[in-house]
Design a protein around this motif. Structure first.
Motif, PDB file in Angstrom:
ATOM      1  N   GLY A   1       0.825  -1.201   0.000  1.00  0.00           N
ATOM      2  CA  GLY A   1       0.000   0.000   0.000  1.00  0.00           C
ATOM      3  C   GLY A   1       0.860   1.251   0.000  1.00  0.00           C
ATOM      4  N   THR A   2       0.225   2.394  -0.187  1.00  0.00           N
ATOM      5  CA  THR A   2       0.954   3.659  -0.300  1.00  0.00           C
ATOM      6  C   THR A   2       1.708   4.016   0.973  1.00  0.00           C
ATOM      7  N   ALA A   3       1.047   3.877   2.125  1.00  0.00           N
ATOM      8  CA  ALA A   3       1.639   4.344   3.378  1.00  0.00           C
ATOM      9  C   ALA A   3       2.902   3.570   3.735  1.00  0.00           C
ATOM     10  N   ALA A   4       2.810   2.242   3.755  1.00  0.00           N
ATOM     11  CA  ALA A   4       3.925   1.411   4.211  1.00  0.00           C
ATOM     12  C   ALA A   4       4.767   0.862   3.063  1.00  0.00           C
ATOM     13  N   VAL A   5       4.253   0.890   1.854  1.00  0.00           N
ATOM     14  CA  VAL A   5       4.820   0.251   0.662  1.00  0.00           C
ATOM     15  C   VAL A   5       4.687  -1.270   0.802  1.00  0.00           C
ATOM     16  N   ILE A   6       5.472  -1.848   1.706  1.00  0.00           N
ATOM     17  CA  ILE A   6       5.384  -3.283   1.981  1.00  0.00           C
ATOM     18  C   ILE A   6       5.293  -3.500   3.489  1.00  0.00           C
ATOM     19  N   SER A   7       4.354  -4.343   3.914  1.00  0.00           N
ATOM     20  CA  SER A   7       4.215  -4.695   5.326  1.00  0.00           C
ATOM     21  C   SER A   7       4.270  -6.218   5.448  1.00  0.00           C
ATOM     22  N   PRO A   8       5.425  -6.776   5.854  1.00  0.00           N
ATOM     23  CA  PRO A   8       5.556  -8.224   5.952  1.00  0.00           C
ATOM     24  C   PRO A   8       4.619  -8.808   7.022  1.00  0.00           C
ATOM     25  N   ILE A   9       4.099  -9.989   6.761  1.00  0.00           N
ATOM     26  CA  ILE A   9       3.235 -10.696   7.706  1.00  0.00           C
ATOM     27  C   ILE A   9       4.033 -11.840   8.325  1.00  0.00           C
ATOM     28  N   GLY A  10       4.157 -11.804   9.642  1.00  0.00           N
ATOM     29  CA  GLY A  10       4.919 -12.847  10.333  1.00  0.00           C
ATOM     30  C   GLY A  10       4.046 -13.938  10.918  1.00  0.00           C
ATOM     31  N   GLN A  11       2.752 -13.657  11.074  1.00  0.00           N
ATOM     32  CA  GLN A  11       1.837 -14.648  11.649  1.00  0.00           C
ATOM     33  C   GLN A  11       0.419 -14.404  11.162  1.00  0.00           C
ATOM     34  N   LEU A  12      -0.248 -15.483  10.786  1.00  0.00           N
ATOM     35  CA  LEU A  12      -1.667 -15.470  10.456  1.00  0.00           C
ATOM     36  C   LEU A  12      -2.383 -16.385  11.444  1.00  0.00           C
ATOM     37  N   THR A  13      -3.407 -15.855  12.103  1.00  0.00           N
ATOM     38  CA  THR A  13      -4.169 -16.673  13.044  1.00  0.00           C
ATOM     39  C   THR A  13      -5.555 -16.914  12.476  1.00  0.00           C
ATOM     40  N   TRP A  14      -5.892 -18.207  12.286  1.00  0.00           N
ATOM     41  CA  TRP A  14      -7.165 -18.583  11.667  1.00  0.00           C
ATOM     42  C   TRP A  14      -7.756 -19.778  12.404  1.00  0.00           C
ATOM     43  N   GLU A  15      -8.975 -19.603  12.872  1.00  0.00           N
ATOM     44  CA  GLU A  15      -9.701 -20.669  13.573  1.00  0.00           C
ATOM     45  C   GLU A  15      -8.865 -21.250  14.711  1.00  0.00           C
ATOM     46  N   GLY A  16      -8.229 -20.349  15.453  1.00  0.00           N
ATOM     47  CA  GLY A  16      -7.458 -20.755  16.623  1.00  0.00           C
ATOM     48  C   GLY A  16      -6.067 -21.286  16.338  1.00  0.00           C
ATOM     49  N   GLU A  17      -5.675 -21.333  15.082  1.00  0.00           N
ATOM     50  CA  GLU A  17      -4.357 -21.861  14.701  1.00  0.00           C
ATOM     51  C   GLU A  17      -3.437 -20.729  14.270  1.00  0.00           C
ATOM     52  N   ASP A  18      -2.219 -20.707  14.802  1.00  0.00           N
ATOM     53  CA  ASP A  18      -1.221 -19.703  14.440  1.00  0.00           C
ATOM     54  C   ASP A  18      -0.328 -20.237  13.324  1.00  0.00           C
ATOM     55  N   LEU A  19      -0.368 -19.568  12.186  1.00  0.00           N
ATOM     56  CA  LEU A  19       0.487 -19.940  11.065  1.00  0.00           C
ATOM     57  C   LEU A  19       1.660 -18.967  11.034  1.00  0.00           C
ATOM     58  N   ILE A  20       2.827 -19.422  11.459  1.00  0.00           N
ATOM     59  CA  ILE A  20       4.028 -18.582  11.488  1.00  0.00           C
ATOM     60  C   ILE A  20       4.668 -18.600  10.098  1.00  0.00           C
ATOM     61  N   VAL A  21       4.906 -17.411   9.552  1.00  0.00           N
ATOM     62  CA  VAL A  21       5.436 -17.287   8.193  1.00  0.00           C
ATOM     63  C   VAL A  21       6.911 -16.907   8.250  1.00  0.00           C
ATOM     64  N   ASN A  22       7.758 -17.709   7.605  1.00  0.00           N
ATOM     65  CA  ASN A  22       9.195 -17.419   7.493  1.00  0.00           C
ATOM     66  C   ASN A  22       9.816 -17.146   8.866  1.00  0.00           C
ATOM     67  N   GLU A  23       9.424 -17.951   9.858  1.00  0.00           N
ATOM     68  CA  GLU A  23       9.933 -17.834  11.233  1.00  0.00           C
ATOM     69  C   GLU A  23       9.685 -16.447  11.819  1.00  0.00           C
ATOM     70  N   GLY A  24       8.642 -15.757  11.288  1.00  0.00           N
ATOM     71  CA  GLY A  24       8.322 -14.423  11.796  1.00  0.00           C
ATOM     72  C   GLY A  24       9.276 -13.342  11.342  1.00  0.00           C
ATOM     73  N   LYS A  25      10.066 -13.635  10.301  1.00  0.00           N
ATOM     74  CA  LYS A  25      11.059 -12.679   9.810  1.00  0.00           C
ATOM     75  C   LYS A  25      10.642 -12.112   8.457  1.00  0.00           C
ATOM     76  N   THR A  26      11.204 -10.959   8.115  1.00  0.00           N
ATOM     77  CA  THR A  26      10.957 -10.353   6.806  1.00  0.00           C
ATOM     78  C   THR A  26      11.606 -11.201   5.723  1.00  0.00           C
ATOM     79  N   GLY A  27      10.838 -11.520   4.689  1.00  0.00           N
ATOM     80  CA  GLY A  27      11.349 -12.368   3.626  1.00  0.00           C
ATOM     81  C   GLY A  27      12.225 -11.626   2.635  1.00  0.00           C
ATOM     82  N   GLU A  28      12.969 -12.375   1.862  1.00  0.00           N
ATOM     83  CA  GLU A  28      13.909 -11.803   0.891  1.00  0.00           C
ATOM     84  C   GLU A  28      13.185 -11.002  -0.181  1.00  0.00           C
TER      85      GLU A  28
END
Length: 364
Positions: free
Chosen positions: A302-329
């Motif tokens: 988006g305009t404000a942040a340009v890119i905002s990495p997602i380190g965790q998605l929580t869905w139906e009580g389950e935590d999906l950790i993305v790339n060990e919670g780190k900013t991807g390449e």
């Protein structure tokens, strides 16, 4: 509009400009603004740059009752050489007219409004900050001003452009955030106003954002409003996932905003020969990719942040950790490249940059 003249009334007293390291997004506004009126049968007229000031508008103005309003957001950047440049402003003005069409607001002359924005920035050139990561946020918006209680398109409108110096979105580098997948509330549906940039879309998102904020999440991931199965946006940003080497993003379907940064990301990935596709993406697919170890990155754009990495998605009580919670390449490379182009530090192979000529003198 026939009259291409922009009248200028300069402020007699100017505000004290804040220090670049003390800028808060959306809190400070410059000394002047651009205004233009619409009425039948005159069309758009009375284009003026005037001191920033409160609006005089009747309580019966239709915008308060029926929500006929649209807006845009873009930025001006100061390069290391002191030049001022805009990033893809024509795309923002094209989208403003797309929003106008959906909200039954008369179209603007995109070329003229870009000229007006450039002239306003020329007047306010000293407000464009030069510290690392700072910029001048530009907010054009249109509201229906006709004093009438009745559900119908208005006959009177006002276009306004205001400017706000803003600080670096990430003061300590981009950091992944925690996102909650929203299963109850919906942002919009196909056939609604989701593909337009109108205030009602954002008002509709506040309740869900408030609830997940209390649980420590930065934002919500919106699912489609019919099946609540397919991913649409994250907060007020478009969203991307890197799955097994391919970057995927929800296709535009009538309820998703066509982000300027989204388009820039797609074009960059294709330029780098990185596989990228626009298609329907279900949360079930994301969960399966995570279980299979193939969900490599996730990020919003988006305009404000340009890119905002997602380190965790929580869905139906389950935590999906993305790339060990780190900013991807890829997330980092896209952020560095777009901001590099915006600030004139990197080559612009796409002709995205529009320069603002600030050497002209502006008189009353």
């Amino acid at each position: 509009m026939e009259d291409q003249t922009i009248r200028v009334q300069l402020s007699e007293t100017n505000k004290q400009k804040p220090k670049s390291d003390q800028l808060i997004f959306g809190k400070t506004f410059t000394d002047h603004m651009f205004v233009m009126d619409y009425s039948d049968p005159l069309g758009w007229h009375n284009a003026s740059i005037v001191p920033y000031q409160p609006l005089t508008i009747e309580p019966s103005a239709m915008v308060f009752h029926y929500g006929q309003s649209v807006f845009e957001g873009l930025k001006a950047f100061r390069t290391k050489d002191g030049e001022i440049q805009l990033f893809r402003p024509t795309k923002n003005l094209e989208r403003l007219n797309h929003s106008n069409d959906r909200l039954v607001i008369p179209p603007i002359d995109e070329e003229f409004v870009l000229k007006a924005i450039k002239q306003l920035i020329t007047v306010e050139k000293d407000w464009v900050p030069d510290a690392e990561g700072t910029s001048l946020y530009i907010r054009p918006f249109i509201i229906s001003t006709e004093p009438y209680i009745g559900v119908a398109p208005a006959c009177h409108y006002k276009l306004i452009v205001i400017l706000s110096p803003v600080g670096a979105y990430y003061k300590e580098g981009i950091n992944p955030v925690k996102i909650a997948v929203e299963n109850h509330y919906v942002r919009t549906v196909k056939g609604g106003t989701g593909e337009a940039k109108t205030g009602g879309n954002y008002a509709a998102s506040l309740k869900a954002q408030e609830l997940v904020g209390k649980e420590g999440f930065a934002q919500v991931l919106w699912l489609d409003g019919v099946e609540k199965k397919y991913i649409e946006e994250v907060g007020s940003m478009n969203v991307f996932f890197k799955i097994d080497g391919e970057v995927v993003t929800p296709m535009l379907n009538g309820s998703i905003l066509a982000g300027v940064t989204r388009d820039s990301v797609i074009r960059l990935l294709k330029h780098w020969n990185i596989p990228v596709s626009e298609r329907r993406i279900s949360m079930e697919e994301i969960r399966q990719a995570h279980q299979d170890g193939k969900l490599e990155e996730a990020f919003g754009s988006g305009t404000a942040a340009v890119i905002s990495p997602i380190g965790q998605l929580t869905w139906e009580g389950e935590d999906l950790i993305v790339n060990e919670g780190k900013t991807g390449e890829i997330s980092q490379k896209i952020f560095d490249t777009i901001t590099g182009i915006q600030y004139g530090k990197m080559e612009d192979p796409f002709n995205w940059i529009v320069n603002v000529e600030t050497k002209s003198t502006v008189k009353n």
